[in-house]
Design an enzyme around this catalytic site. Structure first.
Site, PDB file in Angstrom:
ATOM      1  N   LYS A  13       0.835  -1.215   0.000  1.00 13.91           N
ATOM      2  CA  LYS A  13       0.000   0.000   0.000  1.00 13.91           C
ATOM      3  C   LYS A  13       0.864   1.256   0.000  1.00 13.91           C
ATOM      4  O   LYS A  13       0.623   2.189  -0.766  1.00 13.91           O
ATOM      5  CB  LYS A  13      -0.930   0.022   1.236  1.00 13.91           C
ATOM      6  CG  LYS A  13      -1.815  -1.204   1.366  1.00 13.91           C
ATOM      7  CD  LYS A  13      -2.737  -1.117   2.582  1.00 13.91           C
ATOM      8  CE  LYS A  13      -2.017  -1.105   3.920  1.00 13.91           C
ATOM      9  NZ  LYS A  13      -1.511  -2.430   4.349  1.00 13.91           N
ATOM     10  N   ARG A  87      -9.141   0.792   9.362  1.00 17.39           N
ATOM     11  CA  ARG A  87      -8.791  -0.597   9.660  1.00 17.39           C
ATOM     12  C   ARG A  87      -9.880  -1.286  10.462  1.00 17.39           C
ATOM     13  O   ARG A  87      -9.730  -2.474  10.777  1.00 17.39           O
ATOM     14  CB  ARG A  87      -7.506  -0.615  10.492  1.00 17.39           C
ATOM     15  CG  ARG A  87      -6.232  -0.886   9.712  1.00 17.39           C
ATOM     16  CD  ARG A  87      -5.081  -0.767  10.692  1.00 17.39           C
ATOM     17  NE  ARG A  87      -3.917  -1.498  10.341  1.00 17.39           N
ATOM     18  CZ  ARG A  87      -2.876  -1.005   9.656  1.00 17.39           C
ATOM     19  NH1 ARG A  87      -2.896   0.210   9.185  1.00 17.39           N
ATOM     20  NH2 ARG A  87      -1.817  -1.744   9.446  1.00 17.39           N
ATOM     21  N   ARG A 126      12.082  -7.223   4.137  1.00 15.93           N
ATOM     22  CA  ARG A 126      12.231  -5.779   4.370  1.00 15.93           C
ATOM     23  C   ARG A 126      13.042  -5.548   5.651  1.00 15.93           C
ATOM     24  O   ARG A 126      13.913  -4.675   5.705  1.00 15.93           O
ATOM     25  CB  ARG A 126      10.819  -5.175   4.488  1.00 15.93           C
ATOM     26  CG  ARG A 126      10.730  -3.763   5.001  1.00 15.93           C
ATOM     27  CD  ARG A 126       9.347  -3.183   4.775  1.00 15.93           C
ATOM     28  NE  ARG A 126       8.444  -3.394   5.904  1.00 15.93           N
ATOM     29  CZ  ARG A 126       7.139  -3.107   5.903  1.00 15.93           C
ATOM     30  NH1 ARG A 126       6.572  -2.605   4.831  1.00 15.93           N
ATOM     31  NH2 ARG A 126       6.395  -3.313   6.961  1.00 15.93           N
ATOM     32  N   ARG A 138      11.892  -2.160  11.502  1.00 20.44           N
ATOM     33  CA  ARG A 138      10.739  -1.744  12.305  1.00 20.44           C
ATOM     34  C   ARG A 138      10.534  -2.754  13.424  1.00 20.44           C
ATOM     35  O   ARG A 138      10.642  -3.958  13.205  1.00 20.44           O
ATOM     36  CB  ARG A 138       9.494  -1.709  11.412  1.00 20.44           C
ATOM     37  CG  ARG A 138       9.130  -0.322  10.926  1.00 20.44           C
ATOM     38  CD  ARG A 138       8.054  -0.351   9.899  1.00 20.44           C
ATOM     39  NE  ARG A 138       6.815  -0.989  10.332  1.00 20.44           N
ATOM     40  CZ  ARG A 138       5.704  -1.029   9.609  1.00 20.44           C
ATOM     41  NH1 ARG A 138       5.678  -0.460   8.425  1.00 20.44           N
ATOM     42  NH2 ARG A 138       4.621  -1.615  10.062  1.00 20.44           N
ATOM     43  N   ARG A 149      -0.341  -9.068  13.544  1.00 19.90           N
ATOM     44  CA  ARG A 149      -0.813  -8.068  12.564  1.00 19.90           C
ATOM     45  C   ARG A 149      -1.740  -8.717  11.539  1.00 19.90           C
ATOM     46  O   ARG A 149      -2.761  -8.137  11.166  1.00 19.90           O
ATOM     47  CB  ARG A 149       0.377  -7.397  11.865  1.00 19.90           C
ATOM     48  CG  ARG A 149       1.018  -6.319  12.735  1.00 19.90           C
ATOM     49  CD  ARG A 149       2.460  -6.054  12.361  1.00 19.90           C
ATOM     50  NE  ARG A 149       2.622  -5.424  11.059  1.00 19.90           N
ATOM     51  CZ  ARG A 149       3.796  -5.383  10.415  1.00 19.90           C
ATOM     52  NH1 ARG A 149       4.863  -5.950  10.929  1.00 19.90           N
ATOM     53  NH2 ARG A 149       3.876  -4.767   9.259  1.00 19.90           N
TER      54      ARG A 149
HETATM   55  P1  ADP Z   1       1.411  -2.423   8.087  1.00 20.99           P
HETATM   56  O1  ADP Z   1       0.288  -2.143   7.119  1.00 20.99           O
HETATM   57  O2  ADP Z   1       2.647  -2.931   7.411  1.00 20.99           O
HETATM   58  O3  ADP Z   1       1.024  -3.289   9.254  1.00 20.99           O
HETATM   59  P2  ADP Z   1       1.301   0.338   9.122  1.00 20.99           P
HETATM   60  O4  ADP Z   1       2.469   1.235   9.040  1.00 20.99           O
HETATM   61  O5  ADP Z   1       0.117   0.671   8.305  1.00 20.99           O
HETATM   62  O6  ADP Z   1       1.902  -1.079   8.736  1.00 20.99           O
HETATM   63  O7  ADP Z   1       0.814   0.180  10.638  1.00 20.99           O
HETATM   64  C1  ADP Z   1       1.720  -0.145  11.676  1.00 20.99           C
HETATM   65  C2  ADP Z   1       0.968  -0.253  13.016  1.00 20.99           C
HETATM   66  O8  ADP Z   1       0.383   1.034  13.342  1.00 20.99           O
HETATM   67  C3  ADP Z   1      -0.229  -1.220  13.044  1.00 20.99           C
HETATM   68  O9  ADP Z   1       0.157  -2.565  13.287  1.00 20.99           O
HETATM   69  C4  ADP Z   1      -1.045  -0.616  14.203  1.00 20.99           C
HETATM   70  O10 ADP Z   1      -0.496  -0.927  15.455  1.00 20.99           O
HETATM   71  C5  ADP Z   1      -0.887   0.878  13.988  1.00 20.99           C
HETATM   72  N1  ADP Z   1      -1.940   1.437  13.097  1.00 20.99           N
HETATM   73  C6  ADP Z   1      -1.743   2.025  11.886  1.00 20.99           C
HETATM   74  N2  ADP Z   1      -2.907   2.434  11.353  1.00 20.99           N
HETATM   75  C7  ADP Z   1      -3.889   2.091  12.240  1.00 20.99           C
HETATM   76  C8  ADP Z   1      -5.300   2.223  12.255  1.00 20.99           C
HETATM   77  N3  ADP Z   1      -5.960   2.797  11.235  1.00 20.99           N
HETATM   78  N4  ADP Z   1      -5.972   1.749  13.335  1.00 20.99           N
HETATM   79  C9  ADP Z   1      -5.328   1.179  14.360  1.00 20.99           C
HETATM   80  N5  ADP Z   1      -3.998   0.997  14.403  1.00 20.99           N
HETATM   81  C10 ADP Z   1      -3.270   1.457  13.355  1.00 20.99           C
END
Ligand code: ADP
Length: 192
Positions: A13, A87, A126, A138, A149
């Site tokens: 994404k 989400r 990654r 990360r 996740r």
């Molecule tokens: P990825 O899609 O690779 O898991 P992101 O960078 O989108 O990585 O998100 C990393 C973390 O940030 C998630 O695992 C969560 O803990 C938090 N997070 C990000 N966006 C949201 C959201 N919309 N609602 C709740 N938690 C979020």
């Protein structure tokens, strides 16, 4: 034109969002990036969410909706790309309300399809590459957090596929090709 890129962690994404920013002047709104910025600047909110993020769980709807709400007050440029948001169904409802309040809506929800083995492979790769380049991976890019996740995605985020399908703006694109191929598939949806 406002769009959502929807897909599990590792679907690509963020990569595709950046290309849309460069090619179409859209504005990327990544809640993951916003939360990482908050934690590295040591704000109270950042400290609160750090452990949740590292474990791979979702932070509260209230926090992420607040972050998005602030951004919608600013420049709308060539439209927003929501990346990693919404989400949960509560976040999806809140986004609909916020966009409506600003007199706009969603043009497309693009679901990126990638199988689980590919996701795990991409993310662990990654992490390895970041370390090989002399940086740090990360904290949530490890096998244990990744399992959580993915579980969070299937339990809480994948219901959004049905939600947007019912609203009539869901399109699927294969996420497994090259970056260019995926960009092409997304363009096919946006320009149709
Ligand atoms: P990825 O899609 O690779 O898991 P992101 O960078 O989108 O990585 O998100 C990393 C973390 O940030 C998630 O695992 C969560 O803990 C938090 N997070 C990000 N966006 C949201 C959201 N919309 N609602 C709740 N938690 C979020």
């Amino acid at each position: 034109m406002n769009i959502i890129l929807l897909g599990p962690p590792g679907a690509g994404k963020g990569t595709q969002a950046q290309i849309l920013v460069e090619e179409r002047g859209m504005i990327q709104l990544s809640t993951g990036d916003m939360l990482r910025a908050a934690r590295s600047s040591g704000t109270e909110m950042g400290n609160k969410v750090a452990a949740i993020m590292d474990a791979g769980e979702l932070v509260t709807d209230e926090i992420v909706i607040g972050l998005i709400e602030e951004k919608l007050e600013g420049d709308h440029g060539g439209g927003f790309i929501f990346d990693g948001f919404p989400r949960t169904l509560a976040q999806a409802d809140a986004l609909g309300d916020l966009l409506e309040k600003h007199g706009t809506g969603l043009s497309h929800v693009i679901a990126m399809e990638v199988n689980d083995e590919a996701l795990v492979g991409r993310i662990l790769n990654r992490a390895k590459e970041a370390v090989a380049a002399g940086g740090t991976a990360r904290a949530d890019d490890n096998e244990e957090s990744l399992k959580i996740r993915l579980m969070e995605y299937y339990k809480k985020t994948s219901p959004l596929l049905g939600y947007y399908h019912a609203k009539g703006n869901l399109s699927w694109v294969p996420g497994l090709g090259t970056i260019d191929e995926v960009t092409g598939s997304i363009a096919g949806v946006l320009d149709s």
